[in-house]
Design an enzyme around this catalytic site. Structure first.
Site, mmCIF file in Angstrom:
data_model
loop_
_atom_site.group_PDB
_atom_site.id
_atom_site.type_symbol
_atom_site.label_atom_id
_atom_site.label_comp_id
_atom_site.label_asym_id
_atom_site.label_seq_id
_atom_site.Cartn_x
_atom_site.Cartn_y
_atom_site.Cartn_z
ATOM 1 N N ASP A 68 -7.613 -4.750 10.822
ATOM 2 C CA ASP A 68 -7.182 -3.565 10.077
ATOM 3 C C ASP A 68 -7.113 -3.776 8.576
ATOM 4 O OD1 ASP A 68 -5.048 -5.230 9.962
ATOM 5 O OD2 ASP A 68 -3.570 -3.760 10.605
ATOM 6 N N GLU B 202 0.824 -1.209 0.000
ATOM 7 C CA GLU B 202 0.000 0.000 0.000
ATOM 8 C C GLU B 202 0.859 1.261 0.000
ATOM 9 O OE1 GLU B 202 -3.919 -1.433 2.468
ATOM 10 O OE2 GLU B 202 -2.272 -0.521 3.578
#
Lengths: 345, 345
Positions: free
Chosen positions: B236, B65
């Site tokens: 998460d 990411e």
């Protein structure tokens, strides 16, 4: 630098200085020729790439972008800024660095300067497209805009397309003089011109690479004759175009990735559904490139993440076994992965 | 490294080794306390931040990411991977590095390791939220999941919230032993527990930080009494949750950024319009935090780019005048910006 930790955590880093050494050890022309081959191979694998749009952060004076992509095996991204006002402050308009990582582990495998590398890959891509679209046997290129990209473009077209003559023009004669001086021993005939029209005399290929962040018209309709290939580099962000709409409408337009080019390229002047051809399809022989002598082919270059990916992979392969990189202690790699805190003691 | 070029082009780089030295020179608790203040200041300036969603590249085994943000003056992004299988191969599940740049010029101003820094900022954020939401006078925290984040969480809650007792539990007793050993001289009472229920005895704050990439239920409904604050770190990413839906429905839920948390947090189990409270509003006094003794407050932590931005700015300020960084020759900076090619000769 001292390396206390496991080699797993080292990231090979190519500094500006080492990139210069790497390019010189290979030779700029060979570098761009080989990179053109690498880009073409990746474009032919088009459907494998994750074509995430670039993530841009705009301000009043410029833009900072992240351009990620992945082929499923490797992941790459480029950080690049565009700040036209920087030049006045003695800074680069564009600086860039890039990263290549292993998809399977997520670990970075290369960090590299990408200002020089971007110029090299942009020129390699332009010349690759030129090889597909320019009239067969083209010998002369007009180079309009003689800034930071111009020498790379000229050399790539020499190496990849066999261009023998480059005709330079810039609104600033000092830029033309700089470009001509840099190309003096490059093995191309260089002609410095006083107008864009003069530069275009006898040119089969017209490369425009100007840097104003505004709607400019470097090429007007009456300047462009039939049968040429236009390699338009400078119109590469919203609000920045170089070529008159009428020229676009007389041309067959080829692009890297339509969703991006429609926003950033010269075709932002045209309706959203205006027909364009994907270059990866031309490279795979699935779409037609140049079909007749009077056709104007137009590469609306904006720069796509896959080209950066190809360049990162190329550099990663080329530094293997050389001294043109350092090891960067960038990843925490404790002997017990659950004991990150233990690194502090 | 040799530096041939202008200082303008140097990028300060904080290696893992230098991050360790920096944290130790400041002290981990002070570092996290100061960082909690910095994060709160940035959360109070919420509307100034460009809240671009993170750009994720998923594969079968993990994710890479990019998390960018900007406050208009500085721009920051973090590269982070998540590969749960890495641990088995002796690699970190999560590695990260980050970059801070000047919006006005687009030039990078800091490159730093961010694996350690992320653990520090996550704990600082948790403790900051705990200070706002946990019962006043909380003295005991249950720490469920004793992996790489656990010591940072315990120390941050000690430093920021005045926690005196931590009760550890992990399905792997070796992880608990590691955590207990690391906290031996930390000035908190450490109790190693055999079950999650035992760890929660008398705890006003329950921190869950487990790492399985699957729908897990670390906290079931009957385990959670009224009046506690839950700090849920491990849920998460999509498909990864830690807490039973029934616990969520009994709680008032506080999040960093709803559009992200609804996808990645434990609340992915709840309908898209389930009411949640923005933490920046609580910090600004514009939304209520804890309102009564029997209320369960729930921080559904996923980690937001603004926290990384705060951490990058904090580190950038802290290395000033120290020896805890190197200069990286990452940006091509020719004396004449238009003469990039001249760097090759």
């Amino acid at each position: 630098m001292e390396f206390k930790f496991s080699p797993l955590a080292y990231v090979p880093f190519v500094s500006v200085e080492n990139m210069i050494k790497l390019v010189n050890s290979i030779g700029a022309e060979t570098f761009m020729s080989e990179l053109a081959v690498a880009i073409e191979e990746d474009f032919k694998r088009w459907e494998l790439f994750d074509k995430t749009p670039r993530v841009a952060s705009h301000s009043d004076v410029g833009v900072i972008e992240l351009m990620p992509t992945s082929d499923g095996e490797m992941y790459g991204f480029k950080y690049v800024n565009g700040h036209p006002k920087n030049t006045k402050e003695g800074l680069q308009t564009v600086t860039a660095f890039g990263l290549l990582a292993d998809v399977d582990s997520g670990y970075p495998k290369l960090l590299t300067e990408m200002t020089l590398l971007t110029a090299l890959r942009t020129a390699a891509m332009s010349a690759l497209v030129g090889r597909h679209l320019a009239p067969k046997g083209s010998k002369t290129m007009a180079m309009i805009g003689n800034g930071a990209q111009s020498e790379f473009q000229c050399l790539a077209f020499k190496a990849v397309c066999g261009i023998e003559n480059v005709r330079l023009y810039d609104i600033d004669p000092a830029a033309t003089a700089k470009c001509a001086a840099n190309l003096k021993s490059a093995g191309v005939n260089v002609v410095s011109c006083k107008t864009a029209e003069e530069a275009m005399e006898g040119a089969e290929i017209i490369t425009t690479c100007t840097a104003d962040k505004q709607y400019a018209t470097i090429l007007t309709d009456n300047m462009v004759g039939d049968g040429v290939h236009i390699n338009a580099i400078g119109g590469d962000c919203p609000g920045k175009t170089e070529v008159a709409e009428a020229v676009l409408r007389r041309s067959d337009i080829f692009v890297e990735y339509p969703p991006q080019t429609r926003i950033e390229g010269d075709i932002q002047q045209l309706p959203d559904d205006y027909p364009v051809t994907d270059l990866w399809q031309v490279m795979r022989g699935e779409a037609e490139g140049r079909t007749h002598d009077r056709q104007i082919t137009f590469f609306d270059s904006v720069g796509f993440a896959v080209e950066d990916f190809s360049a990162l992979k190329y550099v990663r392969a080329k530094i293997e076994g050389t001294e043109f990189f350092e090891h960067l202690d960038m990843l925490a790699d404790p002997s017990d992965p659950r004991d990150l805190f233990g690194m502090l003691s």
